[in-house]
Scaffold this motif. Structure first.
Motif, mmCIF file in Angstrom:
data_model
loop_
_atom_site.group_PDB
_atom_site.id
_atom_site.type_symbol
_atom_site.label_atom_id
_atom_site.label_comp_id
_atom_site.label_asym_id
_atom_site.label_seq_id
_atom_site.Cartn_x
_atom_site.Cartn_y
_atom_site.Cartn_z
ATOM 1 N N GLY A 314 0.844 -1.192 0.000
ATOM 2 C CA GLY A 314 0.000 0.000 0.000
ATOM 3 C C GLY A 314 0.875 1.236 0.000
ATOM 4 O O GLY A 314 2.109 1.155 0.005
ATOM 5 N N ILE A 315 0.250 2.395 0.023
ATOM 6 C CA ILE A 315 0.988 3.650 -0.093
ATOM 7 C C ILE A 315 0.455 4.636 0.939
ATOM 8 O O ILE A 315 -0.736 4.634 1.278
ATOM 9 C CB ILE A 315 0.856 4.212 -1.539
ATOM 10 C CG1 ILE A 315 1.782 5.410 -1.754
ATOM 11 C CG2 ILE A 315 -0.589 4.523 -1.880
ATOM 12 C CD1 ILE A 315 1.834 5.871 -3.211
ATOM 13 N N SER A 586 -9.211 -4.054 -16.182
ATOM 14 C CA SER A 586 -9.448 -4.435 -14.785
ATOM 15 C C SER A 586 -8.817 -3.414 -13.862
ATOM 16 O O SER A 586 -8.132 -2.488 -14.311
ATOM 17 C CB SER A 586 -8.871 -5.830 -14.501
ATOM 18 O OG SER A 586 -7.463 -5.841 -14.678
ATOM 19 N N ASN A 587 -9.084 -3.577 -12.550
ATOM 20 C CA ASN A 587 -8.423 -2.811 -11.486
ATOM 21 C C ASN A 587 -8.547 -1.303 -11.691
ATOM 22 O O ASN A 587 -7.556 -0.575 -11.755
ATOM 23 C CB ASN A 587 -6.943 -3.204 -11.375
ATOM 24 C CG ASN A 587 -6.768 -4.690 -11.111
ATOM 25 O OD1 ASN A 587 -6.701 -5.475 -12.048
ATOM 26 N ND2 ASN A 587 -6.710 -5.076 -9.845
ATOM 27 N N SER A 629 0.887 -5.045 -10.112
ATOM 28 C CA SER A 629 -0.165 -4.485 -9.270
ATOM 29 C C SER A 629 0.149 -3.005 -9.068
ATOM 30 O O SER A 629 1.281 -2.555 -9.294
ATOM 31 C CB SER A 629 -0.238 -5.208 -7.917
ATOM 32 O OG SER A 629 0.987 -5.074 -7.209
ATOM 33 N N TYR A 630 -0.875 -2.253 -8.621
ATOM 34 C CA TYR A 630 -0.654 -0.824 -8.386
ATOM 35 C C TYR A 630 -1.714 -0.322 -7.429
ATOM 36 O O TYR A 630 -2.745 -0.963 -7.200
ATOM 37 C CB TYR A 630 -0.701 -0.044 -9.702
ATOM 38 C CG TYR A 630 -2.099 0.338 -10.141
ATOM 39 C CD1 TYR A 630 -2.606 1.619 -9.912
ATOM 40 C CD2 TYR A 630 -2.945 -0.593 -10.747
ATOM 41 C CE1 TYR A 630 -3.892 1.969 -10.293
ATOM 42 C CE2 TYR A 630 -4.229 -0.255 -11.130
ATOM 43 C CZ TYR A 630 -4.699 1.023 -10.906
ATOM 44 O OH TYR A 630 -5.988 1.369 -11.271
ATOM 45 N N VAL A 639 1.458 7.225 -7.405
ATOM 46 C CA VAL A 639 1.126 5.854 -7.783
ATOM 47 C C VAL A 639 2.219 4.929 -7.256
ATOM 48 O O VAL A 639 3.416 5.193 -7.453
ATOM 49 C CB VAL A 639 1.028 5.696 -9.318
ATOM 50 C CG1 VAL A 639 0.634 4.259 -9.684
ATOM 51 C CG2 VAL A 639 0.043 6.680 -9.904
ATOM 52 N N LEU A 640 1.811 3.888 -6.581
ATOM 53 C CA LEU A 640 2.731 2.800 -6.215
ATOM 54 C C LEU A 640 2.462 1.647 -7.168
ATOM 55 O O LEU A 640 1.320 1.187 -7.286
ATOM 56 C CB LEU A 640 2.489 2.350 -4.774
ATOM 57 C CG LEU A 640 3.185 1.038 -4.348
ATOM 58 C CD1 LEU A 640 4.689 1.225 -4.233
ATOM 59 C CD2 LEU A 640 2.609 0.524 -3.039
ATOM 60 N N TYR A 641 3.493 1.166 -7.861
ATOM 61 C CA TYR A 641 3.298 0.029 -8.743
ATOM 62 C C TYR A 641 4.442 -0.962 -8.606
ATOM 63 O O TYR A 641 5.536 -0.623 -8.159
ATOM 64 C CB TYR A 641 3.119 0.469 -10.200
ATOM 65 C CG TYR A 641 4.347 1.033 -10.883
ATOM 66 C CD1 TYR A 641 5.251 0.196 -11.561
ATOM 67 C CD2 TYR A 641 4.607 2.402 -10.877
ATOM 68 C CE1 TYR A 641 6.358 0.711 -12.203
ATOM 69 C CE2 TYR A 641 5.716 2.927 -11.520
ATOM 70 C CZ TYR A 641 6.597 2.073 -12.184
ATOM 71 O OH TYR A 641 7.707 2.586 -12.815
#
Length: 805
Positions: A314-315, A586-587, A629-630, A639-641
């Motif tokens: 998570g971020i 998706s997502n 994933s992000y 953004v965390l990816y």
């Protein structure tokens, strides 16, 4: 006098320690006054009465099935020293083990025949399920296959004319077997056969059909074996080859008898974690109490590299840190400055699914501290707990999602029941239940930015999902799509004007997963927007380029977040498909200003691409390729990816270059205590079966008492293999197949690869000769045959004179 008392006290203390009994002793064998057995995945020897035990092998991986040779000089065993299970021999008094087999498959020791070691291997099959027995000379290493066309356990008669054997894998076998199944009554029940080496005739021991019969051991005219033919536990039976009479020898009703070996005078077996010696002349058994006071390095607390155990990420709300779940710990990592921080430090507890509050103060996660999962909220630095919230029932929980005001948390359980909890009230509120049966795979729900609405997906009776909206104040749900398509991944736009989601109209051709033909139907979907207010224009309303007239105006402060208005009348008529090609999306995440983030998968492209859709420009473009994933920060600006195991934090407004924002996760060192971890894992396995088994009565198993029955062995687990063995034993009580135990945190041995030439061999005058050379499809790179390649001048009948010189 004082000195004498001190020494006496030391002696008494040493005596009291050595008097403690060790359980989980496995795979015993006997010769005269010597025992060999396995414990902690090493080979040990002791006197026949269990005294003077000492370790023979020390290896970080696994050694098992030690069997003493008929002359009492050697111990054969299977071990993994070079990245593969092979046959080894070691002097009974200790020394360097010597490797006898060199095949890339697993070679499992089963016994001796004279000076040769008998082992089971699938080297003549295309699958490990079908094995044959082989004999390898303990001195020369020459081996040959035994005559039975299929066999996995066996014992040669004293005159060498017969072999008692079974031909299918033992479902209760503890030798790295990952499929435990007690009282199995299917078509693969092992039966004991007697093979005539001269005529190849086969005789079956009476009563073998319809139950499991394993571990045949030949002693004189008798064959001893294990069977569950009384429909209770595995016990020892005898078969008189002259009179054809079968007798039950032991009658244990608590734990199975496991493994069996004899030197012709005594039988040894494993039962209830102990070694038992059966005196054949006296007809009685003695349970040995053996105490092993060993330095077990596998149980020592130590540091592990957390980056290899990351399971979720998570971020923080502004993207200055990331939060990870790794090996049951919650750890935060800085983007640029500062230290990696473990905020839980709980090696005996499983903390999972972290989520950072939008105000930055707290991190929420699920924890099984206390024996069942609860929602914990901890200060973001790990200094203290803010709250521990008991949940609705003993269950597994997933996906905590904070409201944007940091006052509520949304989550679901394994029944796909959706809840939220108000941190002031600390009592979960039930929202709805999705009937889909994959709790961790397709859950998607999100908050509106004004915290008044929750959007989520739910499967309908027609097996298609629809999008629902929940009114937090009114505690009521509304269905907003018609259920005629597969609708998923809903998310609010940051401005609250839209709900974005995906929908597929060809998904119905692929829902029948039991029908293999449905695999060929490629699911496609598109992204849609629901215009929430009936007064708002379409997201794709016509536009026109016009000159704008400038007006003088004083600078105005940014507007406050607007209250989200949803008009449910005719809302299905305000669904608009975005101008995107039909692919698989998706997502979706919509809380970046003016943008929609989503994942796009293209047919024939192995890695998905993270995309952005500019709402104003009505244009989608790639953000970064190969994203596993992000997630977005709460303010929508970062953004965390994850890309190929590396994690990045980048700005959401501009396309990253692929290297900026890479997090340093190599400093993620986790202090682990194997004993505490193993206890937690045992309880977790027990809970998984309790909560996920397909029927509530668990096939009639008294699951609470079975937990007590097997957890008494936990203090004696000395290796990860022991833990899997314990899992096997407990899970096998459920009497079901397809209930697997595999993998785990095993040591990483040095892997020495072994190649195959694609040939069968025979021994002639003490040398190997090519008996048959197998051809391949050499034009196909995946089916080449080494000995039929151009320029390789080898033919059947040639001898192998040397290898590598």
């Amino acid at each position: 006098m004082r000195k004498f008392t001190y020494c006496s006290l030391l002696f008494l203390l040493a005596g009291s320690v050595s008097a403690q009994e060790t359980l989980l002793l496995r795979h015993p064998s006997i010769h005269d006054q010597t025992l060999a057995f396995a414990y902690g995945s090493d080979v040990w020897v002791a006197s026949k009465d269990g005294s003077r035990p000492h370790r023979i092998t020390i290896n970080s991986d696994v050694e098992f099935n030690p069997v003493i040779s008929p002359d009492g000089k050697w111990i054969a065993f299977s071990g993994n020293y070079d990245g593969n299970i092979d046959v080894y021999v070691v002097p009974v008094h200790g020394g360097n083990p010597r490797r006898l087999t060199y095949h890339p498959g697993s070679d499992v020791v089963r016994g001796w025949s004279g000076g040769r070691v008998m082992y089971a291997s699938s080297r003549e099959s295309t699958t490990p399920r079908y094995q044959r027995l082989f004999l390898v000379d303990a001195v020369s290493g020459h081996d040959e296959v035994m005559k039975m066309p299929e066999a996995t356990e066996g014992s040669v008669s004293p005159d060498g004319k017969y072999v008692a054997y079974i031909k299918v894998n033992d479902p209760s076998d503890g030798n790295r077997n990952y499929r435990p199944f007690k009282l199995y009554r299917g078509g693969l029940m092992p039966r004991v056969w007697i093979f005539n080496n001269a005529t190849h005739d086969v005789e079956e021991i009476p009563g073998s059909k319809g139950n499991n019969n394993i571990r045949p051991v030949w002693v004189g005219d008798m064959i001893y074996f294990l069977s569950d033919r009384d429909n209770q536990n595995m016990n020892m039976y005898s078969f008189n080859t002259k009179t054809k009479e079968v007798k039950k020898v032991t009658d244990y009703k608590d734990y199975d008898v496991k493994t069996l070996h004899s030197d012709g005078r005594s039988l040894v077996y494993e039962q209830a974690g102990r070694i038992h010696v059966w005196d054949l002349s006296a007809g009685k058994s003695t349970a040995l109490k053996i105490a092993l006071n060993a330095d077990l390095t596998t149980k020592r607390p130590h540091y592990e590299n957390g980056e290899t155990f990351i399971r979720s990420a998570g971020i923080s709300p502004t993207g200055v840190r990331a939060v990870f779940e790794s090996r049951g710990e919650i750890i935060t990592v800085p983007l640029e400055k500062g230290d990696t921080r473990n905020i839980t430090r709980s090696p005996g507890v499983h903390d999972r699914s972290p989520s950072w509050s939008p105000d930055g103060r707290y991190i929420a996660f699920f924890s099984d501290e206390g024996g069942e999962y609860r929602l914990k909220i901890r200060d973001q630095k790990g200094d203290s707990d803010y709250a521990t919230i008991p949940l609705a029932e003993e269950d597994f929980y997933y996906n905590p999602v904070w409201s944007f005001d940091s006052k509520k948390i949304l989550f679901n359980d394994k029944h796909m029941r959706i809840y939220y909890v108000d941190l002031n009230e600390k009592k979960p509120v039930f929202i709805d239940q999705d009937t889909y049966d994959r709790p961790d795979a397709f859950f998607a729900a999100s908050w509106s930015h004004d915290n008044n609405w929750i959007v989520y997906q739910k499967k309908l009776k027609n097996n298609l999902r629809a999008i629902f909206v929940y009114d937090v104040a009114g505690r009521k749900s509304y269905q907003v799509t018609d259920g005629r398509s597969e609708a998923m991944y809903p998310t609010f736009s940051r401005d609250g004007k839209y709900i974005f989601f995906t929908a597929s109209t060809n998904y119905g051709r692929s829902v029948g997963w039991l029908d293999m033909s449905s695999y060929e139907n490629l699911v496609r979907n598109n992204i849609y927007a629901i215009v929430l207010s009936k007064d708002a224009p379409s997201i794709l309303s016509p536009e026109s380029d016009e000159e704008m007239i400038k007006k003088d105006s004083a600078a105005k402060p940014p507007p406050a977040p607007k209250t989200v208005r949803i008009d449910f009348d005719d809302i299905d008529q305000r669904i608009v498909a975005l101008n995107l090609p039909e692919k698989f999306y998706s997502n979706l995440l919509g809380h970046a200003e003016g943008k929609l983030f989503f994942v796009q998968r293209d047919p024939g492209v192995p890695q998905p691409t993270l995309m952005t859709y500019d709402i104003a420009k009505r244009k989608a473009e790639p953000f970064v390729a190969g994203v596993g994933s992000y997630t977005l920060s709460a303010d929508g600006k970062k953004v965390l990816y994850n890309n190929a195991g590396s994690y990045f934090i980048v700005a959401s407004a501009t396309k990253p270059n692929g290297t900026d924002g890479k997090l340093n996760i190599t400093d993620m060192k986790i202090w682990t205590d194997p004993e505490k971890e193993w206890a937690q894992m045992f309880n977790e396995v027990w809970r998984i079966e309790r909560d996920f088994f397909y029927v509530d009565n668990l096939h009639g198993a008294d699951w609470k008492n079975l937990r007590k029955k097997y957890e008494k062995f936990l203090p004696y687990v000395a290796h990860r293999e022991d833990l899997s063995y314990l899992f096997n034993d407990m899970m096998a009580e459920l009497v079901i197949g397809h209930n697997y135990v595999s993998a785990g945190d095993y040591p990483d041995p040095v892997n020495v690869n072994v190649g195959l030439l694609g040939a069968d061999y025979e021994m002639v005058n003490g040398k190997y000769r090519f008996k048959k050379i197998y051809s391949g499809l050499n034009w196909n790179p995946g089916f080449t045959a080494p000995l039929t390649q151009p320029g390789v001048q080898v033919k059947e009948g040639d001898f192998i004179i040397s290898v590598n010189g």
